[in-house]
Design a protein around this motif. Structure first.
Motif, PDB file in Angstrom:
ATOM      1  N   MET A   1      59.153   6.107  47.943  1.00  0.00           N
ATOM      2  CA  MET A   1      58.767   5.934  49.240  1.00  0.00           C
ATOM      3  C   MET A   1      59.530   6.507  50.572  1.00  0.00           C
ATOM      4  SD  MET A   1      56.840   2.210  48.536  1.00  0.00           S
ATOM      5  CE  MET A   1      57.902   2.031  47.342  1.00  0.00           C
ATOM      6  N   GLN A   4      58.819   5.131  57.092  1.00  0.00           N
ATOM      7  CA  GLN A   4      57.700   5.317  57.981  1.00  0.00           C
ATOM      8  C   GLN A   4      58.120   4.585  59.386  1.00  0.00           C
ATOM      9  OE1 GLN A   4      55.047   3.166  55.660  1.00  0.00           O
ATOM     10  NE2 GLN A   4      56.419   3.513  54.091  1.00  0.00           N
ATOM     11  N   GLU A  13      61.566   2.433  52.765  1.00  0.00           N
ATOM     12  CA  GLU A  13      61.347   2.140  51.531  1.00  0.00           C
ATOM     13  C   GLU A  13      60.190   0.820  51.435  1.00  0.00           C
ATOM     14  OE1 GLU A  13      62.807   3.203  48.752  1.00  0.00           O
ATOM     15  OE2 GLU A  13      63.692   4.679  50.254  1.00  0.00           O
ATOM     16  N   ALA A  15      56.402  -0.467  51.295  1.00  0.00           N
ATOM     17  CA  ALA A  15      55.024   0.392  51.185  1.00  0.00           C
ATOM     18  C   ALA A  15      54.115  -0.184  52.263  1.00  0.00           C
ATOM     19  CB  ALA A  15      54.506  -0.140  49.879  1.00  0.00           C
ATOM     20  N   PRO A  16      53.354   0.318  52.889  1.00  0.00           N
ATOM     21  CA  PRO A  16      52.405  -0.134  54.001  1.00  0.00           C
ATOM     22  C   PRO A  16      51.571  -1.257  53.465  1.00  0.00           C
ATOM     23  CG  PRO A  16      51.781   2.097  53.491  1.00  0.00           C
ATOM     24  CD  PRO A  16      53.082   1.795  52.619  1.00  0.00           C
ATOM     25  N   THR A  18      48.433  -1.614  53.498  1.00  0.00           N
ATOM     26  CA  THR A  18      46.902  -1.016  53.709  1.00  0.00           C
ATOM     27  C   THR A  18      46.040  -1.680  52.734  1.00  0.00           C
ATOM     28  OG1 THR A  18      47.548   0.724  52.101  1.00  0.00           O
ATOM     29  CG2 THR A  18      47.825   1.501  54.282  1.00  0.00           C
ATOM     30  N   ARG A 167      46.016  -5.631  46.844  1.00  0.00           N
ATOM     31  CA  ARG A 167      46.975  -6.508  46.231  1.00  0.00           C
ATOM     32  C   ARG A 167      46.597  -7.725  46.280  1.00  0.00           C
ATOM     33  NH1 ARG A 167      47.754  -4.132  50.828  1.00  0.00           N
ATOM     34  NH2 ARG A 167      48.494  -5.976  52.011  1.00  0.00           N
ATOM     35  N   ARG A 384      56.325  -5.456  48.253  1.00  0.00           N
ATOM     36  CA  ARG A 384      55.990  -4.099  48.853  1.00  0.00           C
ATOM     37  C   ARG A 384      57.584  -3.533  49.166  1.00  0.00           C
ATOM     38  NH1 ARG A 384      54.144  -4.062  53.483  1.00  0.00           N
ATOM     39  NH2 ARG A 384      53.224  -6.365  53.864  1.00  0.00           N
ATOM     40  N   THR A 385      58.575  -4.347  48.988  1.00  0.00           N
ATOM     41  CA  THR A 385      59.763  -3.921  49.541  1.00  0.00           C
ATOM     42  C   THR A 385      60.673  -4.073  48.456  1.00  0.00           C
ATOM     43  OG1 THR A 385      59.405  -5.145  51.409  1.00  0.00           O
ATOM     44  CG2 THR A 385      61.636  -4.722  50.919  1.00  0.00           C
TER      45      THR A 385
END
Length: 445
Positions: A1, A4, A13, A15-16, A18, A167, A384-385
């Motif tokens: 990743m 951003q 690293e 993830a968004p 979304t 998720r 997400r991390t």
């Protein structure tokens, strides 16, 4: 990743957030319905998310002179409340509106404004065994030839829900189970899976839910003091499938006050001779805790706090002989409005005695709901991390628990203010910001 930009801050690293965040709640009682109704009320602009660090809290970045204090939700890439979708399981087949009405935490005017939304959420049949919660008798329960069959049914529920959202996080908001201790069945995945087939009595329903969640790579939060994720098998599954776990038993009323006062006594080197705590409450939690075996589980969670904070082995003159007693009494007229009463016998200079009395007339689910929300959002962030998800145990979320979970052999940190610093510094760390040490010498160079 790739790195951003989220609200102007680095999110290397991570993830968004979304798409939709699915929240599956085990137990659609007072806490769960207060959480669900509260989130919808906030989304509709009917109320404020008071008590929620993720929604109302700020985080300082850089020096004090820079005056940079963004909201946590603007700093870290948390899921938006607008993207949360709720479902869950319960041993009664009432929809969330009916369950909230019976729980009597929120008034009818509040519920009426969001009635269609609440009525549309209907629980799936739950895994339940009255052996583990003596005072309840579930009527909306799954049937299976053994516990492995029941676990597979929960996994199927999770997989079906995953198809509708992006998720998932699972939250245990069910009742307190009887006191259990780890056995051989809890030491490895292979042993646990054999125990499921063999209907091992050491595997309680909460463990079945945790197993199903972690097998599916879904973060799991345990809002009760049950022996659930604090087991070698669950830690192994958590790390294997990058499914974050963290502590147990929401730190809401009396224990919250203890983790504020006890650090103050130790900071000033004041002695504590005794701490007597009693509670009265009349909700389903109170009814369940009226059973001695369930109370034993809660008692263990509540009693450990003072020893870890006060460290009597380091300060024997102040705390070695501390007498700590906890009582919980079921009193139906009080409903969800719990009263926690503490008598604290302290002593100061030359050993002279003093007393402190605390009478906390609190609302149990009103305190628990924002904790549950924060945990859902932070566990989703951890998932997400990669830096966090691969750890398994999320010690940085100790702030929310009566019984924080740590790496084996590491004592838990119970001081509320150290816990808050740990939480915020973890957010700074994953976002690539400097940690705050509060040293402050640079201002006087």
């Amino acid at each position: 990743m790739s790195t951003q930009q989220e609200g102007g801050y680095k999110t290397a690293e991570i993830a968004p957030a979304t798409g939709k965040l699915g929240v599956m709640v085990v137990g659609m009682g007072a806490v769960a319905t207060t959480l669900i109704a509260g989130v919808e009320a906030v989304r509709k602009g009917l109320a404020k998310p008071i008590g929620s660090l993720t929604q109302m809290g700020t985080i300082r970045l850089g020096k004090r002179t820079e005056n940079n204090h963004p909201l946590i939700k603007d700093f870290a890439p948390l899921a938006s409340l607008d993207d949360i979708v709720f479902t869950g399981w319960d041993i009664f087949d009432e929809n969330v509106y009916e369950a909230a009405s019976h729980a009597k935490v929120l008034d009818n005017d509040h519920l009426a404004q969001i009635k269609p939304f609440l009525e549309a959420i209907k629980p799936m049949p739950a895994v339940f065994d009255q052996h583990y919660v003596k005072r309840l008798n579930g009527t909306h329960v799954k049937k299976g030839k053994h516990k492995c069959d029941l676990a597979m049914q929960i996994i199927a529920d999770i997989q079906a829900f995953k198809k509708t959202v992006d998720r998932v996080v699972i939250l245990w908001a069910g009742s307190t189970e009887i006191f259990l201790e780890p056995t051989a069945v809890h030491q490895s995945i292979a042993a646990f899976e054999k125990g499921l087939v063999d209907n091992d009595p050491s595997i309680a329903p909460s463990q079945i839910y945790a197993y199903a969640a972690l097998k599916e790579g879904v973060p799991f939060a345990n809002g009760a003091p049950n022996l659930t994720v604090d087991l070698p098998v669950m830690v192994e599954l958590s790390r294997l499938n990058s499914a974050p776990i963290t502590g147990k038993d929401f730190k809401t009323g009396q224990t919250f006050i203890k983790t504020v006062l006890a650090p103050a006594f130790k900071a000033r080197m004041l002695g504590v001779a005794g701490w007597y705590s009693t509670n009265i409450l009349g909700n389903r939690d109170g009814e369940v805790l009226d059973d001695p075996e369930s109370f034993k589980t809660k008692e263990e969670s509540k009693l450990g706090v003072l020893d870890f904070i006060l460290q009597p082995e380091l300060y024997p003159d102040l705390y070695k002989d501390l007498y700590h007693k906890v009582r919980i009494n079921y009193y139906p007229p009080r409903g969800d409005n719990k009263e926690g009463w503490d008598n604290i016998d302290i002593f100061g200079w030359l050993g002279y005695p003093m007393q402190i009395k605390v009478d906390f007339l609190c609302r149990d689910s009103i305190l628990a709901a924002p904790i549950a929300l924060d945990l859902v959002l932070f566990l989703d962030l951890a998932k997400r991390t990669p830096q966090l998800a691969n750890l398994g145990i999320q010690e940085w979320l100790s702030f929310y628990w009566k019984s924080p979970q740590t790496a084996p052999g590491l004592y838990p940190e119970h001081d509320l203010f150290i816990q808050l610093m740990k939480l915020k510094n973890t957010l700074r760390h994953i976002m690539g910001q400097d940690l705050i040490t509060h040293l402050g010498l640079e201002y006087y160079d």
